[in-house]
Design a protein around this motif. Structure first.
Motif, PDB file in Angstrom:
ATOM      1  N   THR A   1      -9.001   2.652  12.618  1.00 41.38           N
ATOM      2  CA  THR A   1     -10.086   3.557  12.230  1.00 41.38           C
ATOM      3  C   THR A   1     -11.275   2.761  11.709  1.00 41.38           C
ATOM      4  O   THR A   1     -12.436   3.037  12.052  1.00 41.38           O
ATOM      5  N   ILE A   2     -10.996   1.753  10.881  1.00 42.35           N
ATOM      6  CA  ILE A   2     -12.058   0.896  10.360  1.00 42.35           C
ATOM      7  C   ILE A   2     -12.758   0.158  11.500  1.00 42.35           C
ATOM      8  O   ILE A   2     -13.993   0.108  11.557  1.00 42.35           O
TER       9      ILE A   2
ATOM     10  N   LYS B   1       1.062   3.618   9.858  1.00 41.42           N
ATOM     11  CA  LYS B   1      -0.107   4.161   9.148  1.00 41.42           C
ATOM     12  C   LYS B   1      -1.125   3.053   8.873  1.00 41.42           C
ATOM     13  O   LYS B   1      -2.336   3.269   8.987  1.00 41.42           O
ATOM     14  N   LEU B   2      -0.658   1.861   8.533  1.00 40.43           N
ATOM     15  CA  LEU B   2      -1.555   0.734   8.294  1.00 40.43           C
ATOM     16  C   LEU B   2      -2.368   0.416   9.551  1.00 40.43           C
ATOM     17  O   LEU B   2      -3.586   0.267   9.491  1.00 40.43           O
TER      18      LEU B   2
ATOM     19  N   ARG C   1       0.826  -1.221   0.000  1.00 38.48           N
ATOM     20  CA  ARG C   1       0.000   0.000   0.000  1.00 38.48           C
ATOM     21  C   ARG C   1       0.855   1.264   0.000  1.00 38.48           C
ATOM     22  O   ARG C   1       0.323   2.368   0.049  1.00 38.48           O
TER      23      ARG C   1
ATOM     24  N   GLU D   1      -2.983   2.397  12.010  1.00 36.25           N
ATOM     25  CA  GLU D   1      -3.890   3.524  12.239  1.00 36.25           C
ATOM     26  C   GLU D   1      -5.142   3.387  11.369  1.00 36.25           C
ATOM     27  O   GLU D   1      -6.270   3.565  11.838  1.00 36.25           O
ATOM     28  N   GLU D   2      -4.955   3.047  10.097  1.00 35.70           N
ATOM     29  CA  GLU D   2      -6.100   2.880   9.195  1.00 35.70           C
ATOM     30  C   GLU D   2      -6.992   1.716   9.624  1.00 35.70           C
ATOM     31  O   GLU D   2      -8.218   1.824   9.616  1.00 35.70           O
ATOM     32  N   LEU D   3      -6.370   0.597   9.991  1.00 33.11           N
ATOM     33  CA  LEU D   3      -7.156  -0.564  10.421  1.00 33.11           C
ATOM     34  C   LEU D   3      -7.916  -0.283  11.718  1.00 33.11           C
ATOM     35  O   LEU D   3      -9.058  -0.714  11.881  1.00 33.11           O
TER      36      LEU D   3
ATOM     37  N   ILE E   1       2.667   2.492   2.407  1.00 33.52           N
ATOM     38  CA  ILE E   1       2.527   3.229   3.662  1.00 33.52           C
ATOM     39  C   ILE E   1       3.355   2.522   4.732  1.00 33.52           C
ATOM     40  O   ILE E   1       3.793   1.387   4.555  1.00 33.52           O
TER      41      ILE E   1
END
Length: 73
Positions: free
Chosen positions: A36-37, A29-30, A23, A32-34, A25
């Motif tokens: 958030t989901i 960051k990964l 990705r 953080e994104e996971l 990143i």
């Protein structure tokens, strides 16, 4: 901002690093994104359960079906 230390099996850590690399990143960051989901899903479930608490039997049945499908995965 907070710092979080987690323990993961080495193979899972390597897989997360590969996913982040694909990705383009960082692993940070990964994660953080996971997260958030995961929180968005939790918030949606919380709102849905609040609506159910107001008395919609059909929504209770739907939520039960969703819960059982998630448990099977």
């Amino acid at each position: 901002m907070a710092t979080l230390t987690i323990r993961l099996p080495d193979d899972k850590h390597e897989r997360l690093k590969e996913l982040a690399k694909r990705r383009n990143i960082s692993v940070n960051k990964l994660i953080e994104e996971l997260s958030t989901i995961a929180l968005a899903e939790f918030d949606a479930e919380t709102r849905f359960r609040a609506m159910v608490a107001k008395g919609s039997v059909s929504k209770v049945a739907l939520l039960d079906r969703l819960d059982s499908q998630l448990t099977e995965q």
